[in-house]
Design a protein around this motif. Structure first.
Motif, PDB file in Angstrom:
ATOM      1  N   VAL A 266       0.837  -1.203   0.000  1.00 29.83           N
ATOM      2  CA  VAL A 266       0.000   0.000   0.000  1.00 29.83           C
ATOM      3  C   VAL A 266       0.874   1.255   0.000  1.00 29.83           C
ATOM      4  CG1 VAL A 266      -1.601   1.361   1.407  1.00 29.83           C
ATOM      5  CG2 VAL A 266      -2.027  -1.072   1.030  1.00 29.83           C
ATOM      6  N   ASN A 269       2.426   1.498  -3.511  1.00 29.15           N
ATOM      7  CA  ASN A 269       1.388   1.758  -4.500  1.00 29.15           C
ATOM      8  C   ASN A 269       0.881   3.191  -4.401  1.00 29.15           C
ATOM      9  OD1 ASN A 269      -0.344   1.081  -6.595  1.00 29.15           O
ATOM     10  ND2 ASN A 269      -1.941   0.302  -5.225  1.00 29.15           N
ATOM     11  N   SER A 270       0.639   3.677  -3.167  1.00 25.91           N
ATOM     12  CA  SER A 270       0.122   5.043  -3.001  1.00 25.91           C
ATOM     13  C   SER A 270       1.159   6.080  -3.402  1.00 25.91           C
ATOM     14  CB  SER A 270      -0.320   5.262  -1.555  1.00 25.91           C
ATOM     15  OG  SER A 270       0.776   5.153  -0.658  1.00 25.91           O
ATOM     16  N   LYS A 273       1.410   6.033  -7.376  1.00 25.10           N
ATOM     17  CA  LYS A 273       0.237   6.567  -8.054  1.00 25.10           C
ATOM     18  C   LYS A 273       0.127   8.080  -7.930  1.00 25.10           C
ATOM     19  CE  LYS A 273      -2.801   2.570  -8.233  1.00 25.10           C
ATOM     20  NZ  LYS A 273      -4.148   2.023  -7.937  1.00 25.10           N
ATOM     21  N   ASN A 274       0.734   8.668  -6.899  1.00 27.02           N
ATOM     22  CA  ASN A 274       0.664  10.113  -6.708  1.00 27.02           C
ATOM     23  C   ASN A 274       1.945  10.828  -7.117  1.00 27.02           C
ATOM     24  OD1 ASN A 274      -2.033  10.695  -5.277  1.00 27.02           O
ATOM     25  ND2 ASN A 274      -1.228   8.971  -4.101  1.00 27.02           N
ATOM     26  N   VAL A 392      -0.035   6.265   4.299  1.00 25.91           N
ATOM     27  CA  VAL A 392      -0.545   6.316   2.931  1.00 25.91           C
ATOM     28  C   VAL A 392      -0.089   7.640   2.329  1.00 25.91           C
ATOM     29  CG1 VAL A 392      -2.609   6.510   1.493  1.00 25.91           C
ATOM     30  CG2 VAL A 392      -2.542   4.836   3.341  1.00 25.91           C
ATOM     31  N   GLN A 394      -0.468  10.571  -0.322  1.00 23.84           N
ATOM     32  CA  GLN A 394      -1.591  11.154  -1.066  1.00 23.84           C
ATOM     33  C   GLN A 394      -1.164  12.203  -2.094  1.00 23.84           C
ATOM     34  OE1 GLN A 394      -5.400  10.895   1.829  1.00 23.84           O
ATOM     35  NE2 GLN A 394      -4.073  12.617   2.320  1.00 23.84           N
ATOM     36  N   TRP A 545      -7.076   3.896   3.187  1.00 24.22           N
ATOM     37  CA  TRP A 545      -6.033   2.875   3.039  1.00 24.22           C
ATOM     38  C   TRP A 545      -6.438   1.794   2.029  1.00 24.22           C
ATOM     39  CZ3 TRP A 545      -5.652  -2.427   4.238  1.00 24.22           C
ATOM     40  CH2 TRP A 545      -4.355  -2.943   4.318  1.00 24.22           C
ATOM     41  N   TYR A 548      -5.923   1.743  -1.887  1.00 20.48           N
ATOM     42  CA  TYR A 548      -4.613   1.456  -2.488  1.00 20.48           C
ATOM     43  C   TYR A 548      -4.224  -0.015  -2.365  1.00 20.48           C
ATOM     44  CZ  TYR A 548      -3.955   6.486  -2.825  1.00 20.48           C
ATOM     45  OH  TYR A 548      -4.093   7.818  -3.157  1.00 20.48           O
TER      46      TYR A 548
END
Length: 563
Positions: A266, A269-270, A273-274, A392, A394, A545, A548
């Protein structure tokens, strides 16, 4: 001769004078005594010869029905039933006055329509009507003759019944009118509820600690499935050669130390992706020997999007991490420390929440203390971003590598406000060395998202500082638990405060964080016992959470994560 006669006559004459004086004095005393005696006898004669008057000497008692009862003193003494009647009558009147007082109080409290007020008024009227009954009035109150004992007995019975009712009503109603009694009852209730609340909080905290320390069935299932995949298809998961990007200081490097596969996935991945340029991001994941294969299988089956790089190692691959160099590893060889943290005996058993918290083995985990060895683990890097596995990402974080650190080693968000989260809360200021070196009011900061200038770290010799404090705390007298206290001490004067929007904490214990604050944060942190992968997670934050989590991964579906 003549002289002799005169002398005797003179003597006789003198005696006669003294006798006369004595007789006069004695006569006067007799006269006074006689007069007082006569006066006393006259008084008694008047008293005993006097007759009772029907008007002047009567005792008059006003009844509630405006009837007058007239009795003389001699009559009361001559008829015992009259005395008994008088006592019953007074008892009835006393309770009428008491009931009327409570009724008046009820009116003052604006309870005119209440059931209690009507009951008080009815009871007062019943007392009055009882005394005005014709048979009682005629036989008991208006008769000059002897009292009829049967009537008196019946009257007494009715009065006592009504007195009993009055006392019962007053006893039941007393709490509503007695302020002191109400206050005391309220205090007792508050105390009892507070005791229940304290007990419930302790039980809740105890259960939360047990849940936080336990490995959920889904996490255990996922690790086992990944290991099974590795054993079933060994050719698909051969180790690759280290990539040059792992040591390229021009890229953005992250450090994650964890044995939780789903949590690490997570975080990665988070962040990817951001990120605006994910191919420039390198993630250094370190885990224990038991989970390294599962980590590698996960990232082999689910490659990171956008071209980001992932390096996975176990602690054992760093040869300098030995008990001769690392104080925590040396201390773990102590049988006393092992017993304190790991032995599950009756002697070690406890239901004290704080004591149980101190005994959590995660605080002596090597993975938890690796953060103090970043310059040695990554000798060719200049900066690295340390992330906990319960965060996480963001927003894009690349601006952190461009922050002017002003020569400081650690960039972190401060957590103090008011008197909370100051140094005094994390270490023992009764110890003279702590008192000498640190300010108890200094502001604490958060581990979990920290940008470290590794060049400044090496220059300031921060790892040596950590070793110094860790060696002194072998008996846990400087601080009780965790890596934050030694971190606060190691980076005491070398921490740069970051803007609070970079890192928002408390999603694992604080239900009151505003969504605006969360949405504006670059990194949110589920610190606390209510981790998002546990059933005890707070529902209002859990979706931040789970969005993600790679829910399409076959083993996540098989292990029933409840996403």
């Amino acid at each position: 001769m003549a002289v002799a006669v005169r002398g005797r006559g003179s003597g006789i004459g003198g005696g006669s004078g003294a006798g006369s004086t004595f007789r006069n004095f004695f006569s006067y005393r007799i006269f006074v005594s006689a007069m007082f005696t006569l006066l006393f006898l006259a008084t008694l004669s008047v008293l005993f010869s006097s007759h009772p008057s029907h008007h002047d000497d009567d005792s008059v008692i006003l009844t509630s029905g405006n009837a007058y009862v007239k009795r003389t003193f001699l009559a009361l003494n001559s008829d015992p039933l009259k005395t008994r009647l008088d006592l019953i009558y007074r008892q009835a009147n006393d309770h009428i006055a008491l009931v009327n007082a409570y009724a008046a109080y009820a009116r003052n409290l604006k309870l005119e329509i209440s059931k209690q007020l009507k009951m008080f008024d009815d009871l007062a009227n019943n007392f009055s009507e009882l005394q005005l009954k014709p048979n009682y009035r005629t036989a008991l109150f208006e008769s000059d003759g002897p009292v009829d004992e049967d009537v008196l007995r019946q009257f007494e019975k009715e009065v006592k019944d009504k007195v009993k009712v009055a006392r019962s009503m007053i006893s039941e109603s007393k709490e509503a009118y007695d302020n002191q009694l109400k206050i005391q009852k309220l205090k007792d209730t508050i105390f009892a509820v507070n005791e229940l609340l304290v007990k419930a909080k302790k039980n809740g905290a105890f259960a939360s600690l047990i849940a936080a320390k336990s490995t959920p069935k889904s996490l255990h299932c996922l690790a086992m499935r990944l290991m099974e995949e590795r054993i079933a298809h060994p050719d698909n998961y051969t180790d690759e050669e280290p990539k040059p990007e792992f040591e390229d200081p021009t890229l953005y490097h992250y450090a994650l130390f964890s044995d939780n596969v789903i949590a690490v996935s997570v975080v990665v991945n988070s962040a990817v992706k951001n990120a605006r340029e994910p191919w420039k991001h390198v993630f250094h994941i370190v885990t224990d020997k038991m989970n390294v294969a599962a980590m590698k299988v996960w990232f082999k089956m689910r490659p990171v999007e956008g071209g980001a790089y992932v390096e996975i190692k176990s602690v054992e691959e760093y040869p300098f991490l030995t008990s001769s160099y690392v104080p925590m590893l040396r201390q773990l060889e102590s049988s006393k420390l092992q017993k304190f943290y790991f032995e599950n005996s009756a002697e070690n058993a406890t239901k004290d929440v704080n004591d149980m918290k101190f005994r959590n083995p995660k605080y002596v985990s090597v993975l938890n203390h690796l953060r103090f060895y970043l310059p040695e683990m990554y000798p060719k890097l200049h900066r690295i971003l340390f992330l906990d596995d319960d965060v996480v990402v963001q927003k894009d974080l690349t601006a952190l590598w461009r922050i002017d650190m002003d020569g400081k080693v650690n960039g972190a968000v401060e957590t103090c406000f008011g008197s909370f989260h100051r140094y005094a809360q994390y270490m023992n200021f009764s110890h003279p060395l702590i008192r000498e070196k640190f300010n108890p009011k200094a502001c604490a900061w958060a581990f979990g998202m920290n940008i470290f200038d590794l060049d400044a770290w090496r220059r300031e010799k921060c790892t040596e500082q950590y070793h110094y404090w860790q060696n002194l705390n072998e008996d846990r007298t400087l601080w009780k638990l965790g890596t934050l206290p030694p971190g606060l001490m190691t980076f005491y004067s070398t921490t740069k405060a970051l803007d609070k929007s970079w890192h928002v904490l408390g999603l694992g214990f604080n239900p009151s964080i505003s969504m605006d604050e969360i949405n504006n944060a670059a990194v949110i942190h589920f610190n606390g016992n209510m981790k998002p992968w546990l059933d005890i997670a707070m529902n209002q934050y859990k979706h931040l959470w789970t969005k993600y989590v790679d829910s399409e991964m076959i083993f996540v579906q098989m292990c029933n994560f409840g996403m």
